[in-house]
Design a protein around this motif. Structure first.
Motif, PDB file in Angstrom:
ATOM      1  N   ALA A   1       0.812  -1.229   0.000  1.00 17.79           N
ATOM      2  CA  ALA A   1       0.000   0.000   0.000  1.00 17.79           C
ATOM      3  C   ALA A   1       0.843   1.277   0.000  1.00 17.79           C
ATOM      4  CB  ALA A   1      -0.973   0.016   1.172  1.00 17.79           C
ATOM      5  N   SER A   2       2.083   1.179  -0.433  1.00 16.73           N
ATOM      6  CA  SER A   2       2.906   2.386  -0.550  1.00 16.73           C
ATOM      7  C   SER A   2       2.648   3.120  -1.873  1.00 16.73           C
ATOM      8  CB  SER A   2       4.395   2.041  -0.432  1.00 16.73           C
ATOM      9  OG  SER A   2       4.789   1.120  -1.437  1.00 16.73           O
ATOM     10  N   GLY A   3       1.992   2.452  -2.813  1.00 16.94           N
ATOM     11  CA  GLY A   3       1.668   3.094  -4.081  1.00 16.94           C
ATOM     12  C   GLY A   3       2.475   2.605  -5.263  1.00 16.94           C
ATOM     13  N   LYS A   4       2.941   1.368  -5.207  1.00 18.98           N
ATOM     14  CA  LYS A   4       3.785   0.840  -6.290  1.00 18.98           C
ATOM     15  C   LYS A   4       3.055   0.783  -7.633  1.00 18.98           C
ATOM     16  CE  LYS A   4       4.756  -2.885  -3.995  1.00 18.98           C
ATOM     17  NZ  LYS A   4       4.088  -2.467  -2.731  1.00 18.98           N
ATOM     18  N   SER A   5       1.777   0.420  -7.606  1.00 17.99           N
ATOM     19  CA  SER A   5       1.033   0.333  -8.867  1.00 17.99           C
ATOM     20  C   SER A   5       0.921   1.704  -9.531  1.00 17.99           C
ATOM     21  CB  SER A   5      -0.365  -0.247  -8.633  1.00 17.99           C
ATOM     22  OG  SER A   5      -0.277  -1.577  -8.194  1.00 17.99           O
ATOM     23  N   LEU A   6       0.651   2.719  -8.736  1.00 21.01           N
ATOM     24  CA  LEU A   6       0.579   4.078  -9.268  1.00 21.01           C
ATOM     25  C   LEU A   6       1.928   4.508  -9.806  1.00 21.01           C
ATOM     26  CD1 LEU A   6      -0.785   6.805  -9.749  1.00 21.01           C
ATOM     27  CD2 LEU A   6      -0.276   7.389  -7.347  1.00 21.01           C
ATOM     28  N   ALA A   7       2.978   4.302  -9.030  1.00 18.06           N
ATOM     29  CA  ALA A   7       4.315   4.703  -9.472  1.00 18.06           C
ATOM     30  C   ALA A   7       4.706   3.985 -10.758  1.00 18.06           C
ATOM     31  CB  ALA A   7       5.337   4.423  -8.376  1.00 18.06           C
ATOM     32  N   THR A   8       4.421   2.703 -10.817  1.00 15.33           N
ATOM     33  CA  THR A   8       4.762   1.920 -12.003  1.00 15.33           C
ATOM     34  C   THR A   8       4.043   2.454 -13.234  1.00 15.33           C
ATOM     35  OG1 THR A   8       5.152  -0.065 -10.667  1.00 15.33           O
ATOM     36  CG2 THR A   8       4.718  -0.384 -13.004  1.00 15.33           C
TER      37      THR A   8
ATOM     38  N   ALA B   1       0.665   4.761   8.934  1.00 21.17           N
ATOM     39  CA  ALA B   1      -0.747   5.088   9.181  1.00 21.17           C
ATOM     40  C   ALA B   1      -1.503   5.278   7.871  1.00 21.17           C
ATOM     41  CB  ALA B   1      -0.855   6.348  10.036  1.00 21.17           C
ATOM     42  N   LEU B   2      -0.863   5.902   6.900  1.00 22.62           N
ATOM     43  CA  LEU B   2      -1.501   6.104   5.608  1.00 22.62           C
ATOM     44  C   LEU B   2      -1.638   4.785   4.867  1.00 22.62           C
ATOM     45  CD1 LEU B   2      -2.647   7.968   3.471  1.00 22.62           C
ATOM     46  CD2 LEU B   2      -0.297   8.474   2.723  1.00 22.62           C
ATOM     47  N   ARG B   3      -0.649   3.938   4.989  1.00 24.43           N
ATOM     48  CA  ARG B   3      -0.723   2.626   4.345  1.00 24.43           C
ATOM     49  C   ARG B   3      -1.826   1.776   4.961  1.00 24.43           C
ATOM     50  NH1 ARG B   3       4.957   0.500   5.329  1.00 24.43           N
ATOM     51  NH2 ARG B   3       4.146  -1.348   4.264  1.00 24.43           N
ATOM     52  N   ARG B   4      -1.969   1.835   6.280  1.00 25.71           N
ATOM     53  CA  ARG B   4      -3.069   1.102   6.927  1.00 25.71           C
ATOM     54  C   ARG B   4      -4.422   1.603   6.424  1.00 25.71           C
ATOM     55  NH1 ARG B   4       0.495   1.198  11.472  1.00 25.71           N
ATOM     56  NH2 ARG B   4      -0.319   3.213  12.144  1.00 25.71           N
ATOM     57  N   GLU B   5      -4.538   2.903   6.285  1.00 28.20           N
ATOM     58  CA  GLU B   5      -5.788   3.478   5.795  1.00 28.20           C
ATOM     59  C   GLU B   5      -6.088   2.999   4.377  1.00 28.20           C
ATOM     60  OE1 GLU B   5      -7.361   7.925   4.547  1.00 28.20           O
ATOM     61  OE2 GLU B   5      -5.912   7.741   6.186  1.00 28.20           O
ATOM     62  N   ARG B   6      -5.081   2.982   3.526  1.00 31.76           N
ATOM     63  CA  ARG B   6      -5.275   2.506   2.160  1.00 31.76           C
ATOM     64  C   ARG B   6      -5.663   1.034   2.134  1.00 31.76           C
ATOM     65  NH1 ARG B   6       0.369   5.143  -0.055  1.00 31.76           N
ATOM     66  NH2 ARG B   6      -0.341   7.311  -0.291  1.00 31.76           N
ATOM     67  N   LEU B   7      -5.034   0.236   2.975  1.00 35.39           N
ATOM     68  CA  LEU B   7      -5.314  -1.194   2.979  1.00 35.39           C
ATOM     69  C   LEU B   7      -6.748  -1.494   3.366  1.00 35.39           C
ATOM     70  CD1 LEU B   7      -2.055  -2.733   4.510  1.00 35.39           C
ATOM     71  CD2 LEU B   7      -3.050  -3.277   2.282  1.00 35.39           C
ATOM     72  N   THR B   8      -7.278  -0.763   4.313  1.00 32.02           N
ATOM     73  CA  THR B   8      -8.637  -1.058   4.786  1.00 32.02           C
ATOM     74  C   THR B   8      -9.702  -0.687   3.759  1.00 32.02           C
ATOM     75  OG1 THR B   8      -8.691   1.068   5.972  1.00 32.02           O
ATOM     76  CG2 THR B   8      -8.057  -0.893   7.236  1.00 32.02           C
ATOM     77  N   THR B   9      -9.315  -0.018   2.686  1.00 27.90           N
ATOM     78  CA  THR B   9     -10.270   0.245   1.600  1.00 27.90           C
ATOM     79  C   THR B   9     -10.312  -0.915   0.609  1.00 27.90           C
ATOM     80  OG1 THR B   9      -8.671   1.368   0.154  1.00 27.90           O
ATOM     81  CG2 THR B   9      -9.816   2.722   1.801  1.00 27.90           C
ATOM     82  N   ARG B  10      -9.403  -1.882   0.765  1.00 34.46           N
ATOM     83  CA  ARG B  10      -9.380  -3.028  -0.129  1.00 34.46           C
ATOM     84  C   ARG B  10     -10.366  -4.089   0.364  1.00 34.46           C
ATOM     85  NH1 ARG B  10      -2.862  -3.999  -1.274  1.00 34.46           N
ATOM     86  NH2 ARG B  10      -2.391  -1.839  -1.921  1.00 34.46           N
ATOM     87  N   PRO B  11     -11.015  -4.796  -0.550  1.00 32.14           N
ATOM     88  CA  PRO B  11     -11.996  -5.812  -0.141  1.00 32.14           C
ATOM     89  C   PRO B  11     -11.391  -6.884   0.756  1.00 32.14           C
ATOM     90  CG  PRO B  11     -12.131  -5.367  -2.505  1.00 32.14           C
ATOM     91  CD  PRO B  11     -10.902  -4.672  -2.006  1.00 32.14           C
ATOM     92  N   GLY B  12     -12.083  -7.189   1.844  1.00 27.32           N
ATOM     93  CA  GLY B  12     -11.684  -8.287   2.710  1.00 27.32           C
ATOM     94  C   GLY B  12     -10.565  -7.994   3.682  1.00 27.32           C
ATOM     95  N   ILE B  13     -10.128  -6.737   3.790  1.00 26.07           N
ATOM     96  CA  ILE B  13      -9.036  -6.410   4.706  1.00 26.07           C
ATOM     97  C   ILE B  13      -9.550  -5.434   5.760  1.00 26.07           C
ATOM     98  CG2 ILE B  13      -6.741  -5.384   4.950  1.00 26.07           C
ATOM     99  CD1 ILE B  13      -6.082  -6.286   2.168  1.00 26.07           C
ATOM    100  N   ASP B  14      -9.536  -5.877   7.018  1.00 24.48           N
ATOM    101  CA  ASP B  14      -9.933  -4.991   8.107  1.00 24.48           C
ATOM    102  C   ASP B  14      -8.684  -4.406   8.764  1.00 24.48           C
ATOM    103  OD1 ASP B  14      -8.879  -7.008   9.730  1.00 24.48           O
ATOM    104  OD2 ASP B  14     -10.838  -7.829  10.257  1.00 24.48           O
ATOM    105  N   ALA B  15      -8.880  -3.626   9.821  1.00 23.42           N
ATOM    106  CA  ALA B  15      -7.760  -2.940  10.464  1.00 23.42           C
ATOM    107  C   ALA B  15      -6.732  -3.915  11.020  1.00 23.42           C
ATOM    108  CB  ALA B  15      -8.276  -2.018  11.563  1.00 23.42           C
TER     109      ALA B  15
END
Length: 220
Positions: free
Chosen positions: A26-33, A155-169
């Motif tokens: 969730a650091s943004g590798k897909s966007l950077a790529t 903290a930002l990565r955790r926030e991004r992850l919880t927007t993904r399906p099936g991933i809670d805090a």
């Protein structure tokens, strides 16, 4: 916004370079790529390779099924990634067993593709999420000319992850904790991109870094 560098010619001195890109989940590798690709950079994505290697009928999937059992397969014979992820998340031995199956095959295919692309692009970017792991880095160190690490606050990565399906805090915390930290990534990196603001800000950083990487003397 600056003009993108995709129209720049390929320098004979920089062509052929193979550069690793790593970053935590969730650091943004897909966007950077995607932004590097828009600048004309050849991309070799080891996550994509790992998906190819576990297609039904593949040798790697057969080995995974033999090691982890039929329960890690979906009804159509595809790998049940969510089930396998949960199984290895807090079990280091299980994770190591999976990596022993996949990592050598991923590395071989990634190097073949990088070498094939190296003389047809300004440079090749090999995306390896786990590059800074002790079990991974030694096998890449000798053939990467440089490494870029992409960082973002946990903290930002955790926030991004919880927007993904099936991933809670709780799962988000486990996923981050299962990887090395940014200090370890910086220790192997030659360049750092910080993705803690808008995509436009990251884009500006990438344009600047791309222009630098095209220069013959940008990598010692």
């Amino acid at each position: 916004m600056k003009t993108e560098a995709s129209t720049q010619s390929i320098s004979p001195e920089s062509a052929g370079r193979i550069i690793g890109l790593t970053g935590g989940i969730a650091s943004g590798k897909s966007l950077a790529t995607s932004l590097f690709a828009k600048l004309g950079i050849a991309i070799v994505d080891t996550d994509a390779i790992s998906r190819e290697l576990v297609e039904p009928g593949s040798t790697c999937l057969d080995k995974i099924r033999a090691r982890f059992g039929n329960e890690i397969l979906l009804e159509d014979g595809q790998l049940d990634r969510d089930r396998l992820r949960r199984r290895i998340l807090d079990q280091p031995a299980e994770r190591a067993a999976l990596e022993a199956i996949l990592h050598p095959a991923i590395r071989t295919r990634a190097r073949e593709r990088a070498n094939a692309a190296a003389h047809h692009a300004p440079y090749v970017l090999v995306v390896v999420p786990l590059l800074a792991e002790d079990s991974v880095w030694p096998a890449y160190r000798d053939w990467l000319d440089a490494v870029i690490t992409l960082t973002a606050p946990p903290a930002l990565r955790r926030e991004r992850l919880t927007t993904r399906p099936g991933i809670d805090a709780s799962q988000a915390e486990q996923l981050i904790a299962a990887q090395v930290d940014d200090h370890a990534r910086r220790s192997i990196a030659d360049f750092e991109l910080v993705n803690d603001r808008s995509p436009e800000v990251l884009h500006e950083q990438i344009i600047d870094l791309d222009a630098r990487l095209r220069q013959p003397d940008s990598i010692d």
